[in-house]
Scaffold this active site. Structure first.
Site, mmCIF file in Angstrom:
data_model
loop_
_atom_site.group_PDB
_atom_site.id
_atom_site.type_symbol
_atom_site.label_atom_id
_atom_site.label_comp_id
_atom_site.label_asym_id
_atom_site.label_seq_id
_atom_site.Cartn_x
_atom_site.Cartn_y
_atom_site.Cartn_z
ATOM 1 N N CYS A 147 -0.878 0.825 6.112
ATOM 2 C CA CYS A 147 -1.114 -0.074 7.201
ATOM 3 C C CYS A 147 -2.025 -1.231 6.853
ATOM 4 O O CYS A 147 -2.734 -0.945 5.819
ATOM 5 C CB CYS A 147 -1.662 0.746 8.215
ATOM 6 S SG CYS A 147 -0.635 2.016 9.273
ATOM 7 N N ASP A 148 -1.943 -2.333 7.663
ATOM 8 C CA ASP A 148 -2.796 -3.191 7.220
ATOM 9 C C ASP A 148 -2.980 -4.167 8.396
ATOM 10 O O ASP A 148 -2.120 -4.287 8.968
ATOM 11 C CB ASP A 148 -2.536 -4.003 5.991
ATOM 12 C CG ASP A 148 -3.741 -5.107 5.687
ATOM 13 O OD1 ASP A 148 -4.366 -4.748 4.825
ATOM 14 O OD2 ASP A 148 -3.692 -6.250 6.047
ATOM 15 N N SER A 149 -4.120 -4.160 8.742
ATOM 16 C CA SER A 149 -4.424 -5.438 10.023
ATOM 17 C C SER A 149 -5.039 -6.739 9.666
ATOM 18 O O SER A 149 -6.121 -6.656 8.821
ATOM 19 C CB SER A 149 -5.464 -4.253 10.828
ATOM 20 O OG SER A 149 -4.925 -3.118 11.292
ATOM 21 N N LYS A 187 0.964 -1.314 -0.115
ATOM 22 C CA LYS A 187 -0.075 -0.067 -0.049
ATOM 23 C C LYS A 187 0.860 1.284 -0.030
ATOM 24 O O LYS A 187 0.333 2.256 -0.664
ATOM 25 C CB LYS A 187 -1.038 0.201 1.181
ATOM 26 C CG LYS A 187 -1.900 -1.199 1.032
ATOM 27 C CD LYS A 187 -2.848 -1.227 2.444
ATOM 28 C CE LYS A 187 -3.915 -2.248 2.103
ATOM 29 N NZ LYS A 187 -4.726 -2.337 3.533
#
Length: 230
Positions: free
Chosen positions: A103-105, A64
């Protein structure tokens, strides 16, 4: 010299709200990334094995950040969102005054990565699996300043309440859990269904402020440089 800009490669309202509450006004530039395709490609490269959850969020966060950084690097030098430089009112270039953060969760439960359920029935099934148990919410962070990259993953243990079927149905009916990692939030309807966390609660919302502060320092910038104090 004007304050640097933090470019958030995410459309997440929760991440933007976290930064604004902390005194930072991000430039929102959502990344266009095919998450499922990236993870599938990574699995093929590892011999068909699913990518461990911590590695998966790190991979997606990087993708991203790089997608947005690549777009910004090709814009006209006079554009306000130029990644490597911009022109101040006096006409002087301020090098490296913008940082892109991706960011990634994902929630890890029983070794499985749980992302956004999207569909009501999947969200109900997730909560029947999660209730009364604990999972680990991993959030990958990837920052780019010019040619410099820094990255890290925050991991927070989340304890879920023992919800009734009626509570699960009511929560799913709000629509909130359909589009969030792990099918829950701390900062919305789902807050009452989390009995505790072990680690940074900001990471559960989607962006660890203490971790970003450290990563910015690794890029030679101070967290307070980004404050917009009026």
């Amino acid at each position: 010299m004007s304050a640097p800009t933090l470019i958030l490669a995410s459309a997440s309202p929760a991440r933007a709200a976290l930064l604004r509450t902390a005194g930072i006004e991000p430039d929102i530039q959502p990344a266009d990334v095919d998450e499922e395709a990236l993870l599938a490609a990574a699995a093929r490269e590892s011999g068909g094995h699913a990518v461990p959850v911590r590695e998966a969020v790190a991979l997606l966060a990087r993708a991203k950040a790089e997608a947005v950084a690549s777009l910004l690097a090709t814009t006209d030098a006079a554009a306000p969102a130029d990644l490597t430089h911009r022109t101040d009112p006096a006409g002087e270039l301020e090098e490296g005054d913008a940082v892109v953060i991706g960011c990634d969760s994902l929630l890890e439960l029983d070794g499985e990565a749980l992302g956004k359920p999207y569909e009501p029935e999947r969200a109900r099934a997730r909560w029947r699996q999660m209730r009364g148990r604990s999972g680990t919410l991993h959030t990958g962070h990837h920052l780019i300043r010019g040619v410099d990259h820094v990255h890290a993953v925050s991991s927070t243990v989340v304890h879920f309440a023992e919800l009734t079927d009626a509570e699960i149905d009511a929560y799913v009916a709000t629509g909130e859990p359909l589009s969030v990692a792990g099918a829950f939030t701390l900062d919305g309807f789902g807050g009452a269904f989390v009995t505790g966390v072990e680690g940074d609660p900001h990471g559960v919302v989607g962006l660890s402020l203490p971790l970003v502060r450290v990563l910015l320092a690794d890029l030679g910038l101070a967290w307070t440089d980004f404050w917009r104090v009026t």
